[in-house]
Structure formats: C-alpha cells, structure tokens
Design an enzyme around this catalytic site. Structure first.
Site, PDB file in Angstrom:
ATOM      1  N   GLY A  12       0.846  -1.202   0.000  1.00  0.00           N
ATOM      2  CA  GLY A  12       0.000   0.000   0.000  1.00  0.00           C
ATOM      3  C   GLY A  12       0.877   1.245   0.000  1.00  0.00           C
ATOM      4  O   GLY A  12       2.018   1.224  -0.453  1.00  0.00           O
ATOM      5  N   TRP A  14       2.215   2.970   2.543  1.00  0.00           N
ATOM      6  CA  TRP A  14       3.370   2.871   3.435  1.00  0.00           C
ATOM      7  C   TRP A  14       4.341   1.787   2.938  1.00  0.00           C
ATOM      8  O   TRP A  14       5.564   1.979   2.899  1.00  0.00           O
ATOM      9  CB  TRP A  14       2.865   2.642   4.843  1.00  0.00           C
ATOM     10  CG  TRP A  14       3.815   2.628   6.028  1.00  0.00           C
ATOM     11  CD1 TRP A  14       3.515   2.070   7.251  1.00  0.00           C
ATOM     12  CD2 TRP A  14       5.131   3.176   6.159  1.00  0.00           C
ATOM     13  NE1 TRP A  14       4.579   2.253   8.115  1.00  0.00           N
ATOM     14  CE2 TRP A  14       5.574   2.923   7.474  1.00  0.00           C
ATOM     15  CE3 TRP A  14       5.991   3.846   5.286  1.00  0.00           C
ATOM     16  CZ2 TRP A  14       6.838   3.309   7.936  1.00  0.00           C
ATOM     17  CZ3 TRP A  14       7.251   4.233   5.747  1.00  0.00           C
ATOM     18  CH2 TRP A  14       7.672   3.965   7.061  1.00  0.00           C
ATOM     19  N   PHE A  97      -5.431  -9.092   7.563  1.00  0.00           N
ATOM     20  CA  PHE A  97      -4.886 -10.021   6.556  1.00  0.00           C
ATOM     21  C   PHE A  97      -3.879 -11.001   7.142  1.00  0.00           C
ATOM     22  O   PHE A  97      -3.538 -12.008   6.521  1.00  0.00           O
ATOM     23  CB  PHE A  97      -4.144  -9.246   5.446  1.00  0.00           C
ATOM     24  CG  PHE A  97      -5.012  -8.505   4.473  1.00  0.00           C
ATOM     25  CD1 PHE A  97      -6.278  -8.052   4.813  1.00  0.00           C
ATOM     26  CD2 PHE A  97      -4.558  -8.254   3.180  1.00  0.00           C
ATOM     27  CE1 PHE A  97      -7.071  -7.353   3.897  1.00  0.00           C
ATOM     28  CE2 PHE A  97      -5.338  -7.557   2.263  1.00  0.00           C
ATOM     29  CZ  PHE A  97      -6.590  -7.111   2.624  1.00  0.00           C
ATOM     30  N   LYS A 120       0.505  -0.375  11.734  1.00  0.00           N
ATOM     31  CA  LYS A 120       0.152   0.605  12.767  1.00  0.00           C
ATOM     32  C   LYS A 120      -0.859   0.012  13.730  1.00  0.00           C
ATOM     33  O   LYS A 120      -1.716  -0.765  13.336  1.00  0.00           O
ATOM     34  CB  LYS A 120      -0.467   1.857  12.140  1.00  0.00           C
ATOM     35  CG  LYS A 120       0.307   2.403  10.959  1.00  0.00           C
ATOM     36  CD  LYS A 120       1.056   3.663  11.280  1.00  0.00           C
ATOM     37  CE  LYS A 120       1.736   4.174  10.028  1.00  0.00           C
ATOM     38  NZ  LYS A 120       2.850   5.052  10.266  1.00  0.00           N
ATOM     39  N   ALA A 153       3.979   8.369   4.815  1.00  0.00           N
ATOM     40  CA  ALA A 153       4.564   7.706   3.652  1.00  0.00           C
ATOM     41  C   ALA A 153       4.964   8.690   2.558  1.00  0.00           C
ATOM     42  O   ALA A 153       6.083   8.639   2.038  1.00  0.00           O
ATOM     43  CB  ALA A 153       3.587   6.669   3.114  1.00  0.00           C
ATOM     44  N   LYS A 204      -1.093   7.060  20.884  1.00  0.00           N
ATOM     45  CA  LYS A 204      -0.970   8.475  20.483  1.00  0.00           C
ATOM     46  C   LYS A 204      -2.246   8.952  19.793  1.00  0.00           C
ATOM     47  O   LYS A 204      -2.593  10.126  19.881  1.00  0.00           O
ATOM     48  CB  LYS A 204       0.234   8.685  19.571  1.00  0.00           C
ATOM     49  CG  LYS A 204       0.152   7.834  18.311  1.00  0.00           C
ATOM     50  CD  LYS A 204       0.649   8.521  17.069  1.00  0.00           C
ATOM     51  CE  LYS A 204      -0.052   7.946  15.859  1.00  0.00           C
ATOM     52  NZ  LYS A 204       0.788   7.155  14.981  1.00  0.00           N
ATOM     53  N   LYS A 295     -12.034   4.688   8.543  1.00  0.00           N
ATOM     54  CA  LYS A 295     -12.290   4.654   9.974  1.00  0.00           C
ATOM     55  C   LYS A 295     -11.160   5.346  10.744  1.00  0.00           C
ATOM     56  O   LYS A 295      -9.989   5.214  10.398  1.00  0.00           O
ATOM     57  CB  LYS A 295     -12.382   3.198  10.460  1.00  0.00           C
ATOM     58  CG  LYS A 295     -13.623   2.470   9.940  1.00  0.00           C
ATOM     59  CD  LYS A 295     -14.872   2.912  10.700  1.00  0.00           C
ATOM     60  CE  LYS A 295     -16.127   2.574   9.900  1.00  0.00           C
ATOM     61  NZ  LYS A 295     -17.252   3.467  10.186  1.00  0.00           N
ATOM     62  N   GLN A 297      -8.649   5.601  13.769  1.00  0.00           N
ATOM     63  CA  GLN A 297      -8.059   4.630  14.698  1.00  0.00           C
ATOM     64  C   GLN A 297      -8.250   5.042  16.153  1.00  0.00           C
ATOM     65  O   GLN A 297      -8.406   4.208  17.036  1.00  0.00           O
ATOM     66  CB  GLN A 297      -6.574   4.480  14.399  1.00  0.00           C
ATOM     67  CG  GLN A 297      -6.319   3.727  13.104  1.00  0.00           C
ATOM     68  CD  GLN A 297      -4.909   3.189  13.058  1.00  0.00           C
ATOM     69  OE1 GLN A 297      -3.954   3.935  13.125  1.00  0.00           O
ATOM     70  NE2 GLN A 297      -4.776   1.881  12.950  1.00  0.00           N
TER      71      GLN A 297
END
Lengths: 341, 341
Positions: A12, A14, A97, A120, A153, A204, A295, A297
C-alpha cells in the site's frame, strides 16, 4: 555466510514508500540479495494488473503515485512465491490479513527467518492488548521487531527528513533491520522494546483526540501541551502495566514524543475530534465527511483501552484516557478534559 | 511551630500572576502567615505610585491589567521591609537585579529561610553555565528550588489549565513550595532536580529557533517533530554534561517536553526565527519590528551555549544546537538544519 533474502508483505502507501528505502539499501549492502520480492494484493488499475504496472513502470500508480520504486523491487501476486526462502520479512498489510497470509507463508520461509512489523496500531482481545508482533510470532514462531515513528509515507517518499524507531528483542536483529531502513533523511533509532514502540503508535491516536477537543475549545497552547504531556505519561503507564519490559527511553524516541507531537498537531484524529466538538456530529458522520468513509483509529483504540482498563479495575490510574473516552462516547462535556485529570 | 512568612521579590507580569496563586493558597493553609509582602520596583503610573495602586485597587495595572490581586498581597517599595523575617522567598525579577537585591536582603531574612526562583533562563560566565539558583545561593547561602513550565502569566491569571514543575534539593522544601503554588488549574509536579528544571527553561528557546527555521522552510510536521525530539535529547545531554545529578524524568515534566512543545509552536523565538529565514532581516531588526525592541532569549542563549561547547571542545556532541547557532549567526543556509545532525 549466505545472503539475507528480504521479502515485503504488502504494497500500500506505506509499503511502497518503505520499498523505496529497502530497495536502495539492499543494493548498497553486501549482506543482502539484490532482488526484493514484494507481495502485492492483485487488483486491476484501468484494466491492467497492478503487479505488471509495478514491474514495468516501477511505480505503484494506485497507492504511491508520482514516486519511482527501485527496479530491484519485484511485485509478486502469489504470497508463497513472494516469501519463498526469505530470511527477512517486512510486514506492512492491514492487520486483518495477517492470519491468512501467515498460514500460507509458514511452509516456505527460511527456518532462521525474522520479521519486522510496520503495521500501525495494536489489537485487543478479551484478555487485553495484543501486539501485532505477538500475533505474527504466534503464527510463524519467528523473532519480531517493530518499526514506528513520526512518519507519513508521502513525506518519506518525497525525501523529507524524519526519524523512526525500531524496537527489537535481540540486538543483531535490530541492527539488521536498521540496515534495511536507515538513510540520511530517514534516521532509525533502536530500542530494545518491541512492545513500547507499538503501544506508542496506537495510544498516540487516543491522546490526539484530547488535543482536538482542546483545540475546539480554544484552550491555548499551554493547556494543549499539558494534556499532551499527561497523555505521554499515561501511554507510558499503560505500556508498563501490560508489558513489564518496557523502557522509559522508548517514549523519548521518534515513536514516542515525536509521533505524539505530529499526531496532536497534524493528524486526522485531532482534526475529527475538533470537528466532533464544534459540529456535534457523530463519529460516523465525520468519518464520512472528513475521511471519505475511512475509519478513525483513535476512537476504536479509545474504546478498546477503556474496556481493558475497566475490566482490570484500573480506570482511576488513567484519568486522561478515560475522560477522552467519555467525551467521545458517553456525552461527557468536552470542557471536562481538564477537570477530570 | 511558627508560621512561614512568604515574601515575593518582584512584581512584573509573571510575579503578579504568581502572587494570585500564592495569595490564595496562604489564606487556605494554616502553615503560612496570611499576609504576603511583595517587593515592587517603585514607579509612577499616570502620576500615581504603583505600590499605592496595588494596595488600594488590588491590581497591577501596569504589568497584569484586568486581574485582581488578593488583598493579602501587600506591595512594598523597600526591599528590606518587604523581606524582613521572611522564611520563604519567591524570586521573580530580571536576573540582573539579583545581586543588588540580595546584598540588601541578606541581613534581614530569617536564618532558616529558603527560596524558589521563577526567573527564566540561565546565565553563563567564562567557565560555563550558571544557574540563577546558584547565583542566589552564593549571595544568600539558602537552599533554593526552581519553578518552570509551560506557563504564560496571562493564561494562568485567566485560569486556563496548565502544569508546572518545581525542582528541589530536599523534599520538604519541594513540598512546601508546592503548597504555595499548586491549584486545580495550575498543577505542580515535583522533581529532585533544580538544575534540569532551569536548563530546560533556557535551552527550549534555542530549539524553538530551529523549529522556526523549519516552519519557514515548510518542512512539515514530521520533520519539525523530529527536530524537536532531537532538541530534547540535546537538552538532556547538555544538562547531564554540566550537572551530573540531573534526572531523566525532568524532561518528561512540564518544564521539559510540555514547555518545549508550546515554545516551538507558539513562542516569540519560533516566530522571529521563521521571519529571520523568510525576510533575511537581522535579529536586531526583527526584535524591533516584532517584539517592540525586547530581546530574544533564544539567540543569546544559542550564542552562550555555542561558546561554552566550543571552549569545552564538545561541539560534535550537540550537532543540532550548533547548527542552529551557525544558521543564526554564521550565515549557514537554513536548509542545513536537517543535514548537519
């Protein structure tokens, strides 16, 4: 000594940015095989397979457009083929995944393989927090490192200076992983603390919700920095409670204080939390309007943290995170952000 | 047990805000005499003496207009009269006043007196850094605490939530000082580290110059937070080098990470450093234009720090602060802020 074979699991935004660092570093380091396979979840982009685009144009046009990938990065749609014989695995996929991928990978990876997670966040189950590295270890039984820091990224791909932190279990693995990622503009710090690095990356986002509430109420820079500091202390306390080997220094690394600062000033959690107070809309509406349906986090983690602390009967040790949860989900007035500490 | 007699030495913006906290706290705590004398450098405000205005209107109309001072705060223009018999001294004057004041105070203060310094910054002489508390100790030979944090006098007066840190030598003095200042909206943290608290308060201004350079170059939040983190580590390293008893925890307190954050996002040092790069004007011009002629602390401290490190032959241990100095004073291109680390 045989060469290290690196495989990247995920491609993806990152993962693609990371592959630029890895592709360059392995070419300059005699310790590594020059070719790095990258598992790509196959999809069609304008009728063409993404793996083929990557392998001919050397660009992930879908997830990191505008930046070339090194030519030694080879996109592979089959997970087994991608990781066959790998001695170093770089995990950078959505965490749902992991299980399926690991089941397929297990029979083909090298027996002395080790991994690093760039994923993450952390997971939670009935018993409490669950590190992504522990999930992978359970599946593959390999030593794991974790990488997290004040990193975006696209900024890394653009060569903007930043730092990151790698947490390791044993020093040789930490040094190996550092050689894969470190660069003049992407400085790697090492800490012997796999848990701390990952918990920082998750919590964080909760603290950033508090920063957003504070911004909405226009409480000023001093109040905001006080709340961020209190948040950092609670992040530390939480990690210590659930992972006894955590190091104090971890919180002074990029994954700790630096990532907290950047998330509390620039991130999406801060932004949505500010809008939550100002507009009184629901989180779902804000995710739809401000994040195009993605969404947040921070809200999920705030809920998981709250439920864990409640189950373990230690809510009063974490007044700031509990207040953030209550403002986010129980209708507590946001002004209470400074009163319930 | 006889009561503690508190005297405040100084009555500027910060001293007046502090007197609001002190005046309220001594009234509620049986340990203290109810009246607190505050030494005021006498001056005329619209033809009226400032001490008389304070003692009749209970407001420092010149330095903290708009906020009432408690009636038990009594302004006194004579330093000897102000501190006579005092057992607790609160120092909040520009540091060039200290020597003369101490000479006058010495004969009249109580023999078991102790003090706390709210004075910002540190001094330097040929041999290196010099703490304000050490200057006062040398003059008066009394135990000293220091208070510093992410605090702005007007925000405290307005009752905005913030935190501060008191560094102490012995715990009883720390506890005593906390009772003088602590309040629900002004939370005091204690550390056994008088030096760390003061050095943080001085060096954060240097790091804020770097943050301003970074802002001018639009390097983004991640780069900025990385530079702030590196700055925090160098602040720690500097303190450790010159004051061996320094505590790591100090840097996680309000005086450390929180004050650094607020100064790198909101302060005048950051602002002038950004303008320095954008406009290419001299520091003197910027002080004139942006600060009405007031002097920046960060540039002076950057120079003092540089000279000290150079004399001690340890420049290479502090690459970030050295780069900031060189950009500020030797014409180094600001882009080097991320390259010379």
């Amino acid at each position: 000594m045989s060469l290290e074979r690196v495989a990247i699991v995920g491609s993806g935004n990152w993962g693609s940015a990371a592959s630029r660092l890895i592709g360059k570093n392995v070419q300059q380091n005699p310790r590594f095989e020059k070719q790095v396979k990258m598992w790509v979840y196959e999809e069609l982009v304008n009728g063409e397979k993404l793996t083929e685009i990557i392998n001919t144009k050397h660009e992930n046009v879908k997830y990191l457009p505008g930046y070339k990938l090194p030519e030694n990065i080879v996109a592979v749609p089959d997970i087994k083929e991608a990781v066959k014989g790998a001695t170093v695995l770089v995990f950078v996929v959505p965490h749902q995944f992991i299980h399926n991928l690991c089941v397929q990978m297990k029979p083909v990876i090298s027996s002395h393989c080790r991994g690093i997670s760039l994923i993450k966040g952390i997971d939670f189950d009935e018993s409490g927090p669950l590190l992504i590295t522990d999930i992978i270890k359970r599946e593959l039984n390999i030593p794991m490192c974790a990488l997290s820091g004040a990193n975006i990224a696209n900024e890394i791909a653009a060569g903007k200076f930043c730092e990151t932190t790698i947490g390791y279990e044993n020093e040789q693995d930490g040094e190996l992983m550092k050689q894969l990622f470190h660069d003049d503009m992407f400085r790697v710090g090492l800490v012997k603390d796999v848990a701390g690095v990952q918990v920082c990356g998750a919590l964080k986002n909760v603290i950033a919700l508090g920063a957003g509430f504070c911004d909405a109420l226009e409480m000023g820079n001093n109040t905001k920095s006080a709340l961020m500091r209190i948040g950092l202390i609670e992040m530390q306390r939480f990690t210590k409670k659930y992972y006894s080997n955590v190091k104090l220094e971890t919180f002074m690394e990029s994954c700790g204080v630096a990532d907290l600062i950047t998330t509390c000033y620039g991130g999406r959690n801060r932004k949505c939390a500010e809008a939550f107070v100002r507009t009184k809309k629901s989180w779902e509406e804000l995710e739809e309007e401000l994040l195009g349906g993605q969404k947040l986090q921070g809200t999920t983690t705030a809920k998981d943290v709250y439920l864990t602390l409640k189950k373990d009967n230690v809510l009063e040790e974490f007044p700031h995170m509990v207040t953030i949860y209550r403002i986010a989900f129980e209708g507590l007035p946001p002004e209470r952000i400074v009163l319930d500490i």
